[in-house]
Write a protein that holds these residues in place. Structure first.
Motif, PDB file in Angstrom:
ATOM      1  N   VAL A  37      17.571   8.797 -30.897  1.00 51.79           N
ATOM      2  CA  VAL A  37      18.922   8.933 -32.078  1.00 51.79           C
ATOM      3  C   VAL A  37      18.108   8.591 -33.626  1.00 51.79           C
ATOM      4  N   ALA A  38      17.745   7.943 -33.757  1.00 52.11           N
ATOM      5  CA  ALA A  38      16.751   7.712 -35.185  1.00 52.11           C
ATOM      6  C   ALA A  38      16.384   9.618 -35.619  1.00 52.11           C
ATOM      7  N   ASP A  39      15.629   9.655 -34.559  1.00 55.09           N
ATOM      8  CA  ASP A  39      14.224  10.857 -34.644  1.00 55.09           C
ATOM      9  C   ASP A  39      14.800  12.161 -35.533  1.00 55.09           C
ATOM     10  N   LEU A  40      16.745  12.494 -35.097  1.00 52.40           N
ATOM     11  CA  LEU A  40      17.651  12.998 -34.541  1.00 52.40           C
ATOM     12  C   LEU A  40      18.306  13.040 -35.877  1.00 52.40           C
ATOM     13  N   GLY A  41      18.706  11.449 -36.872  1.00 51.86           N
ATOM     14  CA  GLY A  41      19.227  11.434 -38.228  1.00 51.86           C
ATOM     15  C   GLY A  41      18.071  11.693 -38.656  1.00 51.86           C
ATOM     16  N   VAL A  61      28.433  13.777 -38.626  1.00 50.29           N
ATOM     17  CA  VAL A  61      26.700  13.653 -37.746  1.00 50.29           C
ATOM     18  C   VAL A  61      25.949  12.591 -37.607  1.00 50.29           C
ATOM     19  N   PHE A  62      26.396  12.778 -38.565  1.00 50.22           N
ATOM     20  CA  PHE A  62      25.340  11.639 -39.944  1.00 50.22           C
ATOM     21  C   PHE A  62      25.680  10.500 -39.808  1.00 50.22           C
ATOM     22  N   ASP A  63      26.819  10.049 -39.663  1.00 51.24           N
ATOM     23  CA  ASP A  63      27.488   8.802 -39.717  1.00 51.24           C
ATOM     24  C   ASP A  63      27.612   8.426 -38.576  1.00 51.24           C
ATOM     25  N   ARG A  64      28.125   9.388 -37.311  1.00 52.07           N
ATOM     26  CA  ARG A  64      27.870   7.945 -36.501  1.00 52.07           C
ATOM     27  C   ARG A  64      27.143   8.289 -36.024  1.00 52.07           C
ATOM     28  N   LEU A  65      25.671   8.926 -36.313  1.00 47.80           N
ATOM     29  CA  LEU A  65      24.476   8.771 -35.981  1.00 47.80           C
ATOM     30  C   LEU A  65      24.331   6.742 -36.105  1.00 47.80           C
ATOM     31  N   LEU A  66      24.466   6.551 -37.912  1.00 46.65           N
ATOM     32  CA  LEU A  66      23.888   5.341 -38.250  1.00 46.65           C
ATOM     33  C   LEU A  66      25.125   4.196 -38.233  1.00 46.65           C
ATOM     34  N   ARG A  67      26.525   4.258 -37.418  1.00 47.59           N
ATOM     35  CA  ARG A  67      27.023   3.368 -36.677  1.00 47.59           C
ATOM     36  C   ARG A  67      26.479   3.162 -35.148  1.00 47.59           C
ATOM     37  N   LEU A  68      26.015   4.021 -34.707  1.00 45.40           N
ATOM     38  CA  LEU A  68      25.645   4.072 -33.516  1.00 45.40           C
ATOM     39  C   LEU A  68      24.518   2.749 -33.998  1.00 45.40           C
ATOM     40  N   LEU A  69      22.919   3.660 -34.174  1.00 47.34           N
ATOM     41  CA  LEU A  69      22.283   2.167 -34.353  1.00 47.34           C
ATOM     42  C   LEU A  69      22.691   1.053 -34.806  1.00 47.34           C
ATOM     43  N   ALA A  70      23.728   0.847 -36.080  1.00 49.48           N
ATOM     44  CA  ALA A  70      23.529  -0.301 -36.735  1.00 49.48           C
ATOM     45  C   ALA A  70      24.562  -1.206 -36.259  1.00 49.48           C
ATOM     46  N   LEU A  71      25.607  -1.054 -35.824  1.00 45.98           N
ATOM     47  CA  LEU A  71      26.893  -1.385 -34.303  1.00 45.98           C
ATOM     48  C   LEU A  71      26.168  -2.309 -32.865  1.00 45.98           C
ATOM     49  N   THR A  72      24.835  -1.696 -32.784  1.00 42.87           N
ATOM     50  CA  THR A  72      24.426  -1.833 -31.550  1.00 42.87           C
ATOM     51  C   THR A  72      23.201  -2.714 -31.451  1.00 42.87           C
ATOM     52  N   GLU A  76      15.496  -3.099 -32.538  1.00 47.00           N
ATOM     53  CA  GLU A  76      15.074  -1.923 -32.579  1.00 47.00           C
ATOM     54  C   GLU A  76      15.748  -1.378 -33.341  1.00 47.00           C
ATOM     55  N   HIS A  77      17.703  -1.514 -32.382  1.00 52.23           N
ATOM     56  CA  HIS A  77      18.596  -0.154 -33.439  1.00 52.23           C
ATOM     57  C   HIS A  77      18.518  -0.664 -34.475  1.00 52.23           C
ATOM     58  N   ALA A  78      18.444  -2.397 -35.041  1.00 52.88           N
ATOM     59  CA  ALA A  78      18.904  -2.065 -36.605  1.00 52.88           C
ATOM     60  C   ALA A  78      17.661  -1.336 -37.329  1.00 52.88           C
ATOM     61  N   GLU A  79      16.635  -2.080 -36.690  1.00 53.23           N
ATOM     62  CA  GLU A  79      15.503  -0.791 -37.464  1.00 53.23           C
ATOM     63  C   GLU A  79      15.181   0.548 -37.564  1.00 53.23           C
ATOM     64  N   SER A  80      16.033   0.619 -36.213  1.00 49.69           N
ATOM     65  CA  SER A  80      15.915   2.285 -36.367  1.00 49.69           C
ATOM     66  C   SER A  80      17.204   2.977 -37.234  1.00 49.69           C
ATOM     67  N   ALA A  81      18.106   2.322 -37.538  1.00 52.48           N
ATOM     68  CA  ALA A  81      19.075   2.115 -38.920  1.00 52.48           C
ATOM     69  C   ALA A  81      18.719   2.192 -39.720  1.00 52.48           C
ATOM     70  N   ALA A  82      18.180   1.052 -39.523  1.00 57.73           N
ATOM     71  CA  ALA A  82      17.050   1.396 -41.670  1.00 57.73           C
ATOM     72  C   ALA A  82      16.198   2.523 -41.542  1.00 57.73           C
ATOM     73  N   ARG A  83      15.016   2.933 -40.786  1.00 52.45           N
ATOM     74  CA  ARG A  83      14.927   4.206 -41.035  1.00 52.45           C
ATOM     75  C   ARG A  83      15.223   5.323 -41.567  1.00 52.45           C
ATOM     76  N   VAL A  84      16.436   5.357 -40.681  1.00 47.66           N
ATOM     77  CA  VAL A  84      17.322   6.688 -41.169  1.00 47.66           C
ATOM     78  C   VAL A  84      18.028   6.631 -42.712  1.00 47.66           C
ATOM     79  N   VAL A  85      18.536   5.253 -43.143  1.00 46.93           N
ATOM     80  CA  VAL A  85      18.629   5.055 -44.299  1.00 46.93           C
ATOM     81  C   VAL A  85      17.521   5.464 -45.468  1.00 46.93           C
ATOM     82  N   ALA A  86      15.907   5.596 -44.831  1.00 49.68           N
ATOM     83  CA  ALA A  86      14.626   5.108 -45.466  1.00 49.68           C
ATOM     84  C   ALA A  86      14.615   6.375 -45.397  1.00 49.68           C
ATOM     85  N   ALA A  87      15.136   7.397 -44.615  1.00 50.90           N
ATOM     86  CA  ALA A  87      14.971   8.710 -45.336  1.00 50.90           C
ATOM     87  C   ALA A  87      15.756   9.554 -46.338  1.00 50.90           C
TER      88      ALA A  87
END
Length: 380
Positions: A37-41, A61-72, A76-87
């Motif tokens: 999910v993070a790699d796709l984002g 799609v980007f919003d959906r991916l971010l919500r999936l990661l941030a709200l799960t 590891e999900h929180a860190e993945s969400a942060a990685r997407v934001v940093a990109a």
């Protein structure tokens, strides 16, 4: 990049529906593959994030991916969400949004890694996210002092230079329990505490013997007082009006509606001649709640400033309306606000849209010889 991610990235602009991509991401996350999910984002950001047009498929799609990661829930999900934001490029507003999602969806302990052993450089891609996340946690009643990683970062020398550093690391008494959005993967819900009360809450008196008025409104006052509702005008269909006035003598509450009519306010222009503005007594806590909701959740066609900058804007407005300096400590602003009388108002005028986003606030100084007004309206 996996073949599946490459295929999604390539085909995205031609998709008439993106629900299939949503489902794929959700299925992979359900299998524990948060990396996919993070790699796709990140891949989508790389391909489409810097585009001026930013196709709707990408945004959805980007919003959906971010919500999936941030709200799960889960670190590891929180860190993945942060990685997407940093990109993401130019991620200031995104950082505000992501911080709101993360604070709503994650246990504070799952967020501590975002603050541990981090650079204090302003060039750090996640610095703005952390600044916002601190305030989002404060708004949710999280004790920063009980989270050492967060406290160490939040009290670092670099943080003192950030605009949000003006805000305390705990809620003031005036803030009580802030109304915050509730997020799900598919949507959000918000509080809308606008409009004057049905009952005036005051006994109306005669318009005779009103004190004379000196308009002391400055551009600086307008900007500060309207900070909480500026986003309604800048990003939606709204407008606002703010003014400050010195009085030759103390104003009695029962005469306040008549005094408002004499100020030449645009928001009261066209008020039916036989009707006064409605006026309701409110507490400084109520005033802050309305200001915070307006700033953090926005108007009809925008999402506001989110929690961190919504808190900043609401305190700026409260400071101006109460006559305090916008550079004074928040505790001093709170003291001044408690010395004032506060009232909400509305009117049957052409200016107020009467949809859902109408607000009017009046503060009266302790001596009754200064009043300040803020009105705002928006519509879809």
């Amino acid at each position: 990049m996996t073949d599946q991610i490459q295929e999604i990235v390539t085909r995205l602009p031609d998709m008439e529906s993106v629900t299939g991509v949503w489902d794929t991401a959700e299925d992979r996350l359900g299998q524990g593959d948060f990396t996919f999910v993070a790699d796709l984002g990140v891949a989508l950001v790389t391909q489409y994030g810097s585009s001026g047009a930013r196709i709707w498929q990408y945004r959805s799609v980007f919003d959906r991916l971010l919500r999936l990661l941030a709200l799960t829930p889960g670190q590891e999900h929180a860190e993945s969400a942060a990685r997407v934001v940093a990109a993401a490029p130019d991620n200031g507003k995104l950082a505000r949004y992501a911080a709101s999602l993360l604070a709503d969806g994650q246990d504070p302990k799952a967020l501590k890694s975002a603050f541990a052993a981090r650079s204090s450089s302003a060039d750090d891609a996640l610095d703005e996210l952390r600044c916002c996340l601190v305030q989002e946690l404060v708004l949710r009643g999280v004790s920063i002092a009980e989270n050492p990683e967060v406290e160490a970062w939040a009290t670092s020398p670099y943080r003192r230079r950030h605009p949000l550093a003006w805000l305390p690391l705990e809620l003031s008494a005036i803030e009580e329990a802030p109304s915050l959005p509730s997020y799900s993967v598919g949507g959000s819900s918000y509080c809308m505490p606008y409009g004057a009360e049905d009952d005036t809450g005051v006994t109306l008196g005669s318009a005779a013997d009103l004190p004379s008025v000196t308009d002391t409104t400055t551009d600086a006052f307008r900007e500060s007082a309207a900070a909480a509702v500026a986003n309604w005008a800048e990003e939606s269909n709204g407008c606002n009006e703010a003014g400050s006035y010195d009085l030759s003598g103390p104003i009695h509450v029962e005469a306040l509606p008549d005094l408002l009519v004499t100020l030449g306010l645009e928001c009261l222009s066209g008020t039916y001649s036989l009707e006064r503005p409605t006026l309701a007594v409110c507490r400084p806590e109520d005033a802050w709640e309305v200001l915070f909701a307006a700033a953090s959740t926005g108007g009809a066609y925008n999402n506001g400033e989110y929690g961190a900058y919504g808190r900043l804007a609401s305190w700026r407005s409260l400071a101006a309306l109460s006559g305090a300096s916008t550079t004074a400590p928040v505790g001093e602003v709170e003291e001044r606000a408690r010395e004032c009388g506060w009232y909400s108002f509305g009117a049957a005028s052409k200016w107020f849209r009467g949809v859902a986003w109408d607000m009017g606030l009046v503060s009266v100084s302790q001596a009754g010889r200064r009043i300040a007004v803020l009105a705002a309206t928006d519509t879809d």
